[in-house]
Every structure is written in C-alpha cells, then in structure tokens.
Design an enzyme around this catalytic site. Structure first.
Site, PDB file in Angstrom:
ATOM      1  N   LYS A 137       0.783  -1.094  -0.093  1.00 37.86           N
ATOM      2  CA  LYS A 137       0.054   0.150  -0.142  1.00 37.86           C
ATOM      3  C   LYS A 137       0.927   1.471  -0.072  1.00 37.86           C
ATOM      4  CE  LYS A 137      -3.958  -2.585   2.710  1.00 37.86           C
ATOM      5  NZ  LYS A 137      -4.580  -2.581   3.786  1.00 37.86           N
ATOM      6  N   GLN A 170      -4.215  -1.693   9.673  1.00 37.26           N
ATOM      7  CA  GLN A 170      -4.580  -2.976   8.912  1.00 37.26           C
ATOM      8  C   GLN A 170      -5.127  -4.176  10.356  1.00 37.26           C
ATOM      9  OE1 GLN A 170      -4.052  -3.391   6.390  1.00 37.26           O
ATOM     10  NE2 GLN A 170      -3.472  -5.802   6.045  1.00 37.26           N
ATOM     11  N   ASP A 213     -10.912   3.562   4.504  1.00 34.33           N
ATOM     12  CA  ASP A 213     -11.062   1.487   4.485  1.00 34.33           C
ATOM     13  C   ASP A 213     -12.810   0.957   4.475  1.00 34.33           C
ATOM     14  OD1 ASP A 213      -8.850   0.154   4.280  1.00 34.33           O
ATOM     15  OD2 ASP A 213      -8.474  -0.328   6.252  1.00 34.33           O
TER      16      ASP A 213
END
Ligand code: GUN
Length: 291
Positions: free
Chosen positions: A52, A96, A119
C-alpha cells in the site's frame, strides 16, 4: 476462459490517479496523504501494508507508515488514532487488520474519524453504504465491482453467490451486489459455514465470489459451465519446492474451476491488486472532500 487481470486493471487505475495527482501538483494543490498503522509483525500484514505504501509513492501520494509493536495496548493505539484524526495533513488512514488479541477491533474502528476512514469500516460508513449514501466503499468489494465493470461483465439480474459473511468482504459484497445501478442489481445469495446444500446453491450461480478463507475450497464440480469466478482468498500453503517455503493459494481450486469458468481471477494478481487501487481511489476522494 478469460483471466480477470487485476494487476493490469489496477495499474490502469493507478495511472489514472497518478495523472490526477500531477494536475493537482500543477495547480499547486496539496497531494493526498495516506497513513497506515501496522501493529505487530505478522508476515502477510507487513506485505500488504508495504504494498500500500509503495503504491502511494508510485502515484505521487504522500504516505506515512506507523509501525507499533505486537504488545501495544488498546489505549496506545486509540491515542495514535486520535493523533491521526486531528492531524490536518493526513487525508485518510487505515489500521491494518487483524489486530493482536489484547485490542478490541470494533473499538478501534469506531475511533477512526469517518471522514478519514478510507477503508470504509466505520459503522457510520457501513450504514451509509447500506443506505446508498455517498461514502468510502470498502476496498475489496469495491475493487471487485470495478473489475467486473471494466471487463463489461453484466451483474444485473444475475444470480450472484457470495461465499462468506465477513465484515470486510462478504457482507459489504452482498450489499453492493444487491443495490440498484450503478452497483450490482443482482440477485444475491450469501452462504457461510452453517449453510446446507452448498453445492446445489453454488451450481446455480452465474457469478461466485469466494471469500471464506479456506484454500481451494471451491472445486470444479461446484460451479456451473461458464460461471464467472472471483477468488478473494489468499492463504499461505506450505510448499517445500518454493524458495520461501510456501505458495499462495486462493479459495478456489483453480485447476478444476478454470476448466468450466468463462472468467476467473488468478491468485495472486486478481482481487489483491484491485484492493490497493481502490484504497488509493478512496484516499484521493478524501483529499477532494477535505478541500
Ligand atoms: N486486512 C485484510 N484486508 C484488509 C483491508 O482491506 N484493510 C485493512 N485495514 N486490513 C485488512
């Protein structure tokens, strides 16, 4: 059979975003800034977060990687989230998953400012998605919708079977697929670990999205001829013939299923790269919204 080349499509999307960033720079505007929080040193998570951050660099975004040790307390992580929420230079950030056992995942996701939640995991954003309101769509289901669209695969009126009901993939996938245009307009069935007559259900599917986290679970005898197969799984399977001691396997038994499928995503190089591209798209959107 056509391979759905997520690597290529994600590159197209990244190039589109990079062009957009260049025009922002030319106008003297601030470029998007994504931060990623990684708690602990899980090998797969480190790989994903690394990818990412690298993608950000490639397209001209600013990125910040925040690494915290495995023993980080919930309070410490919440404090970090508070800092990111209030840092006006950060447009969006992700934490994450999965998190270590001592940290309550839901509490952490709820602490993220919904306007920076690229997200799309905050309850406010999940609710907005369910109500067809503008929001950040979760990157993996969003990437799957985009992949189907760019290959001009029709979803309207199709029987879509989503395997798995996770908060990150299965649940949002089923919502997007059932929504009115410009989303899926499909007839959706969700199957999970308690479902009965699984094969009967998957065999009736025009499109199968496999997101259960069991390697090579979906086999050729479970799908109909010419079905479209989307494989979200990515599991490390021990393999002594490989340099690093493992190979990556999807939830789909590729060899048998690809013989029947009309379109199928490979693992790796299918859904995974799309997830990253859509996270970048969400970050660009966050930058534009923050004005
Ligand atoms: N873990 C697996 N997929 C994801 C994702 O899309 N976002 C985050 N934050 N964690 C993940």
């Amino acid at each position: 059979m056509t391979l759905l080349d997520g690597k290529k499509i994600s590159n197209d999307i990244k190039n589109e975003i990079a062009e957009h960033v260049q025009s922002m720079v030319a106008k003297g505007e601030k470029v998007p800034h994504l931060a990623a929080v990684l708690v602990g040193s899980d090998g797969a998570s480190m790989t994903y977060v690394g990818a990412k951050v690298k993608a950000c660099e490639r397209i001209g975004f600013k990125s910040t990687l925040i690494e915290m040790p495995e023993y980080t307390s919930e309070e410490e992580l919440l404090e970090k989230i508070h800092q990111l929420n209030t840092d006006s230079d950060i447009d969006g950030f992700i934490v994450q998953l999965p998190l270590p056992d001592q940290i309550d995942e839901q509490k952490v996701l709820m602490a993220i400012d919904p306007d920076k939640d690229v997200d799309g995991f905050h309850p406010t954003n999940v609710g907005r998605m369910a109500l067809d309101l503008p929001t950040f769509l979760p990157a993996t289901p969003y990437g799957i919708m985009e992949l189907l669209e760019r290959y001009q695969i029709e979803t309207s009126g199709k029987n879509v079977v989503v395997m798995g009901r996770s908060h990150i993939v299965g649940r949002p996938m089923s919502i997007l697929m059932s929504q009115k245009r410009p989303a899926g307009d499909a007839t959706v069935t969700v199957v999970h670990s308690r479902s009965k007559n699984l094969k009967e259900i998957t065999k009736a599917a025009d499109i199968v999205v496999a997101a259960i986290g069991i390697s090579e679970f979906l086999t050729g005898d479970m799908v109909k001829e010419d079905a479209v197969i989307i494989d979200v799984g990515i599991t490390r399977v021990p393999d002594q013939t490989k340099k690093n001691g493992y190979r990556l396997a999807g939830d789909v038994h590729f060899e048998s299923v690809s013989k029947k499928a009309s379109y199928i995503t490979p693992v790796p190089g299918g859904v995974g790269p799309m997830t990253i591209a859509m996270l970048l798209k969400n970050t660009l959107l966050a930058r534009e919204r923050h004005g």
